[in-house]
Structure formats: structure tokens, C-alpha cells
Design an enzyme around this catalytic site. Structure first.
Site, PDB file in Angstrom:
ATOM      1  N   ASN A  20       0.868  -1.179   0.000  1.00 53.25           N
ATOM      2  CA  ASN A  20       0.000   0.000   0.000  1.00 53.25           C
ATOM      3  C   ASN A  20       0.907   1.232   0.000  1.00 53.25           C
ATOM      4  OD1 ASN A  20      -1.872   1.994   0.409  1.00 53.25           O
ATOM      5  ND2 ASN A  20      -2.332   1.451   2.540  1.00 53.25           N
ATOM      6  N   LYS A  53       0.066   4.174  -0.262  1.00 52.03           N
ATOM      7  CA  LYS A  53      -0.649   5.335   0.282  1.00 52.03           C
ATOM      8  C   LYS A  53      -0.494   6.534  -0.672  1.00 52.03           C
ATOM      9  CE  LYS A  53       0.244   3.524   4.844  1.00 52.03           C
ATOM     10  NZ  LYS A  53      -0.133   3.625   6.220  1.00 52.03           N
ATOM     11  N   HIS A  77      -9.859   0.551   4.765  1.00 48.92           N
ATOM     12  CA  HIS A  77      -8.574   0.824   5.430  1.00 48.92           C
ATOM     13  C   HIS A  77      -8.832   1.801   6.579  1.00 48.92           C
ATOM     14  CE1 HIS A  77      -4.503   2.217   6.149  1.00 48.92           C
ATOM     15  NE2 HIS A  77      -4.073   1.161   5.476  1.00 48.92           N
ATOM     16  N   GLU A 133      -7.282   4.268   7.587  1.00 48.54           N
ATOM     17  CA  GLU A 133      -7.089   5.693   7.258  1.00 48.54           C
ATOM     18  C   GLU A 133      -8.313   6.240   6.522  1.00 48.54           C
ATOM     19  OE1 GLU A 133      -3.208   5.401   5.418  1.00 48.54           O
ATOM     20  OE2 GLU A 133      -2.317   4.950   7.358  1.00 48.54           O
ATOM     21  N   GLU A 160      -5.383  -5.183  10.568  1.00 47.59           N
ATOM     22  CA  GLU A 160      -4.436  -4.088  10.743  1.00 47.59           C
ATOM     23  C   GLU A 160      -4.787  -3.312  12.012  1.00 47.59           C
ATOM     24  OE1 GLU A 160      -2.506  -2.839   6.889  1.00 47.59           O
ATOM     25  OE2 GLU A 160      -4.438  -1.842   6.888  1.00 47.59           O
ATOM     26  N   GLY A 220       1.844   2.547  10.561  1.00 43.47           N
ATOM     27  CA  GLY A 220       2.699   3.709  10.365  1.00 43.47           C
ATOM     28  C   GLY A 220       3.316   4.236  11.652  1.00 43.47           C
ATOM     29  N   SER A 259       3.156  -1.804  10.359  1.00 43.84           N
ATOM     30  CA  SER A 259       4.607  -1.701  10.569  1.00 43.84           C
ATOM     31  C   SER A 259       5.343  -3.022  10.327  1.00 43.84           C
ATOM     32  CB  SER A 259       4.910  -1.151  11.968  1.00 43.84           C
ATOM     33  OG  SER A 259       4.376   0.160  12.090  1.00 43.84           O
TER      34      SER A 259
END
Ligand code: PEP
Length: 260
Positions: free
Chosen positions: A9, A11, A95, A97, A166, A172, A211
Site C-alpha cells: 500500500n 498510500k 482501510h 485511514e 491491521e 505507520g 509496521s
């Protein structure tokens, strides 16, 4: 046996020049005969560029998001048919985010349905925040996120889907779930899908994301219910990403050699 899978990903990162150079380093090192499947999810504007470079390579193309509607007055949005025309195979859904920007379970379910109906593979992302983990709600949160999709579309639509666990606190941040924490939640996810359909649950690829780095990949991928990874930051570094793919390939080979 579930095919091991690593999805990158990217991003909101990249440029024509940076993508060109990343792919130039990456693609020769993704071995053609590996059992691990690899997919890259660049930002929308680079899907065509990356897709062109992937022609003839064993690497698949994916997208980070999609709109659930087929066409129409959805300014700034992209449909599954557009992604299909660009050669995408995988599409991330839900996701964290995007959930943080207001995407709810019902929208994730509608996107999942649209992706699956277009013959692409939905990668449903689920995971708890730190507060939810500390309140002992991890399993309940993940169950809610998955059940919302099963309720809306039916478990049969998971036959060609992927689920990515996740934990939000690990994305991150440099903090990773321990292999035991990841395995515990993955086993819970498989168990709850099995309540609807044991066969689909057995074959469902479960990725860990949060991560993942070359130095923690092997221990995560050795867990029996961790079938691969969804990799953000480390996927922008060709040698780190190749090392993560290699770690998955090696764990899969080791598992295949275990006596049954
Ligand atoms: C992600 O974006 O899905 C992700 C797991 O990011 P990172 O690897 O950077 O934590």
C-alpha cells in the site's frame, strides 16, 4: 493450502520518477517462480504507469480505494469498472485511514459488494484502535467490522476475498503486534467466518498489516493463520519490500515441509 500474498500500500506517495526507480529495483528481484503472490497498490494517478510496467511481470496491480457506485454524479470518485479497465485485480476496502475520514461499516460493505461483483478481489481491512485494545474490545470490534460485510453481502462473497487485520495502533507507528497477538486475532477472524461457512474460512487469506518490516516479517509470517502481509511504509523501499516477500516465501516453504 492458502497462497501466500503480500500487498504493497503505497498510500499517497510516489511520483513518475520515484515509481520508475522503485519498480526498476523491485521487479527483477520478485522471482518469477515464487509461490508468494505480490500486488502493488499505487495512488490512482499512477495506476496506468505502474500497470504498464507490470505487464509481463508476476506482480499484480491493486487500488487503495473505490466508490461503490457504478457511474454518475460522484465528483472526484473512481468506479470498479475504471479500476478493472486499468488492470487492477485487488482493491483495499475499509482501510483504517479511510475509516478515520468517515467511511463506515455499511459503506465498506457496499464497496466490497461492488468490487466482488466486478470480478476483482476485495481486501477488507479491519482492526482496533489502541483505546479499543486497552478496553479489551479487539475481538468485538473486528467481529463487528466483518459481520457488517457478511450481513450485507453474504459469506459466499468471501470465497475470493482477502481480509487484512491491521491494528490501527500499529499502522505507520513503528509498533507492531507481536506474532502471538496477530495470531490470536487472525484465529478469531477465521473462527467467526467459520461459523458461517467452515470451507470458506479455511481458504480465506488473512494478511497482517501494521509496521511490517524485514526484521519482524518472518516471526509474523510463521504464525499459522497469518497468510501474508499488507505493507505500507516498507513497501516504498525496494530492498525492504523484497526482504518481506522473501520472508513470506521462506515461511511458506518451511510450513510446506512440516510433517503432517
Ligand atoms: C498500511 O498502510 O496498510 C500499513 C500497514 O502501513 P504500515 O506498514 O506503514 O504500518
Amino acid at each position: 493450502m492458502i497462497q501466500p500474498l503480500v500487498i504493497a500500500n503505497w498510500k499517497m506517495n510516489g511520483s513518475y520518477a520515484a515509481n520508475y526507480s522503485l519498480l526498476t529495483y523491485l521487479l527483477p528481484d520478485i522471482a518469477v517462480n515464487r509461490r508468494t503472490r505480490v500486488a502493488l497498490c499505487p495512488p490512482f494517478p499512477y495506476l496506468a504507469q505502474v500497470g504498464q510496467r507490470l505487464i509481463g511481470s508476476p506482480v499484480w496491480l491493486g487500488a487503495q480505494n473505490v466508490n461503490q457506485h457504478a457511474s454518475g454524479a460522484q465528483t472526484g470518485e473512481v468506479s470498479v469498472l475504471m479500476l478493472r479497465e486499468l488492470g487492477c485485480e485487488y482493491v483495499l476496502v475499509g482501510h483504517s485511514e479511510r475509516r478515520a475520514m468517515g467511511e463506515d461499516d455499511a459503506t465498506a460493505a457496499a464497496k466490497f459488494a461492488a468490487i466482488e461483483a466486478a470480478g476483482l478481489v476485495p481486501v477488507l481491512c479491519v482492526g482496533e484502535t489502541l483505546e479499543e485494545r486497552e478496553a479489551g474490545q479487539t475481538e468485538a470490534v473486528v467481529a463487528r467490522q466483518i459481520e457488517a460485510v457478511i450481513d450485507a453481502v453474504g459469506v459466499a462473497r468471501f470465497v475470493d476475498a482477502v481480509v487484512a487485520y491491521e491494528p490501527v495502533w500499529a499502522i505507520g507507528t513503528g509498533k507492531t503486534a507481536s506474532p502471538e497477538q496477530a495470531q490470536e486475532v487472525h484465529a478469531h477472524i477465521r473462527g467467526l467466518v467459520a461459523l458461517h461457512d467452515p470451507h470458506i474460512a479455511r481458504e480465506l487469506p488473512l494478511l497482517y498489516g501494521g509496521s511490517v518490516k524485514p526484521d519482524n516479517a518472518a516471526s509474523l509470517f510463521q504464525q499459522p493463520d497469518v497468510n501474508g502481509g499488507l505493507v505500507g511504509g516498507a513497501s516504498l523501499d525496494a530492498s525492504a519490500f523484497v526482504a518481506i516477500c522473501d520472508a513470506l516465501e521462506q515461511s511458506h516453504r518451511d510450513a510446506a515441509c512440516q510433517p503432517v
